[in-house]
Write an enzyme that holds these catalytic residues in place. Structure first.
Site, short mmCIF file in Angstrom:
data_model
loop_
_atom_site.label_atom_id
_atom_site.label_comp_id
_atom_site.label_asym_id
_atom_site.label_seq_id
_atom_site.Cartn_x
_atom_site.Cartn_y
_atom_site.Cartn_z
N LYS A 13 3.67 -5.49 -1.38
CA LYS A 13 3.53 -6.39 -0.46
C LYS A 13 3.37 -7.90 -0.68
O LYS A 13 4.01 -8.82 -0.15
CB LYS A 13 2.83 -5.84 0.76
CG LYS A 13 2.95 -4.50 1.22
CD LYS A 13 2.07 -4.16 2.44
CE LYS A 13 0.65 -4.29 2.48
NZ LYS A 13 0.31 -3.17 1.19
N ARG A 88 -2.95 -2.36 10.49
CA ARG A 88 -3.57 -1.31 9.61
C ARG A 88 -3.36 0.05 10.28
O ARG A 88 -3.69 1.21 9.77
CB ARG A 88 -4.49 -1.34 8.53
CG ARG A 88 -4.41 -2.29 7.44
CD ARG A 88 -4.41 -1.49 6.31
NE ARG A 88 -4.89 -1.61 5.09
CZ ARG A 88 -4.98 -2.81 4.47
NH1 ARG A 88 -4.42 -3.74 4.51
NH2 ARG A 88 -5.29 -2.64 3.17
N ARG A 127 -3.88 -2.87 -11.94
CA ARG A 127 -3.48 -4.06 -11.55
C ARG A 127 -4.82 -4.91 -11.62
O ARG A 127 -5.99 -4.40 -11.58
CB ARG A 127 -3.61 -3.81 -9.85
CG ARG A 127 -3.54 -5.15 -9.01
CD ARG A 127 -3.06 -5.23 -7.78
NE ARG A 127 -4.12 -4.82 -6.48
CZ ARG A 127 -3.82 -4.39 -5.47
NH1 ARG A 127 -2.65 -4.92 -5.11
NH2 ARG A 127 -4.67 -4.25 -4.67
N ARG A 154 -10.24 -5.55 -9.07
CA ARG A 154 -10.80 -5.60 -7.86
C ARG A 154 -11.76 -4.44 -7.92
O ARG A 154 -11.10 -3.48 -8.29
CB ARG A 154 -9.74 -5.56 -6.61
CG ARG A 154 -9.30 -7.07 -6.60
CD ARG A 154 -8.04 -6.73 -5.36
NE ARG A 154 -8.11 -6.09 -4.20
CZ ARG A 154 -7.39 -5.62 -3.16
NH1 ARG A 154 -6.13 -6.44 -3.28
NH2 ARG A 154 -7.51 -4.99 -2.45
N ARG A 165 -8.42 4.78 -0.62
CA ARG A 165 -7.55 3.90 0.31
C ARG A 165 -6.21 4.47 0.51
O ARG A 165 -5.51 4.11 1.63
CB ARG A 165 -7.55 2.66 -0.73
CG ARG A 165 -8.76 2.01 -0.75
CD ARG A 165 -8.60 0.67 -1.85
NE ARG A 165 -7.77 -0.30 -1.54
CZ ARG A 165 -7.18 -0.91 -2.36
NH1 ARG A 165 -7.49 -0.77 -3.69
NH2 ARG A 165 -6.25 -1.92 -2.02
#
Ligand code: AMP
Length: 208
Positions: A13, A88, A127, A154, A165
């Site tokens: 996204k 969300r 990532r 992260r 998550r």
């Protein structure tokens, strides 16, 4: 153009939003980026949000909703916006609808970037994000191709948080697909392809 981007964490996204921002100058509202900035600045919001974020849980609705309302009022959002990472859950979606109807700026589209969960786990673990500008890359980027900044993982992309998550996404966020389908504004793109191929479809679907 007022758009919501839907999709699991790591679906792409933010990457698609960054491309739309670069090409069309549409305002990008990423609640994850706003919250990370608040954590970095150790603002009262950041201090409240940090524990939830580190655990891969959603930050309480009232904190995030206020943040988005404030951002939607900014000058750069008056000609259109891309919401990334918000809403969300259904409570956030309902609150967004009512805020946008008060502002007279209803959503044009909710665009789902669809990627299978096993691909997501792989993507999130490789990532890497730029500490300076927030560019999203992968382990293949030793430094940021955008600004030369340091790339790092992260905290919430670490394996112990990723599964939570995804569980939170499935239980709380995925139902929004039906919510927006019911409003007749849902569009879907296959996100399990190279970034530029996905982007061609994104632009076509958005009529750009
Ligand atoms: P993201 O960068 O969108 O994956 O967001 C990172 C983290 O910020 C999430 O795992 C949540 O802890 C928090 N967060 C971002 N957006 C929201 C939201 N709309 N509601 C609640 N928490 C959020």
């Amino acid at each position: 153009m007022n758009i919501v981007l839907l999709g699991a964490p790591g679906a792409g996204k933010g990457t698609q939003a960054q491309k739309l921002v670069a090409d069309y100058g549409i305002a990008h509202i990423s609640t994850g980026d706003l919250l990370r900035a608040a954590v970095k600045a150790q603002s009262p919001l950041g201090i409240k949000a940090k524990g939830y974020m580190d655990a891969g849980e959603l930050v309480p609705d009232e904190l995030v909703i206020d943040l988005v309302k404030e951002r939607l009022a900014a000058d750069d959002c008056q000609e259109g916006f891309i919401l990334d990472g918000f809403p969300r859950n259904t409570a956030q979606a309902v609150s967004l609808d009512s805020e946008l109807s008060e502002l007279g700026k209803p959503l044009d589209s909710a665009l789902l970037v669809a990627v299978e969960p096993d691909v997501i786990v792989e993507r999130l673990s490789s990532r890497r994000t730029c500490r300076a500008c927030g560019f999203t890359g992968s382990t293949k980027h030793e430094s940021c191709p955008n600004c030369g900044g340091e790339m790092h993982q992260r905290d919430d992309d670490k394996p112990e948080t990723v599964q939570n998550r995804l569980d939170v996404y499935q239980s709380q966020t995925a139902p929004l697909v039906e919510y927006y389908r019911g409003q007749g504004i849902l569009m879907e793109v296959d996100g399990d392809r190279p970034v530029d191929e996905v982007y061609v479809d994104v632009k076509n679907l958005l009529g750009l």
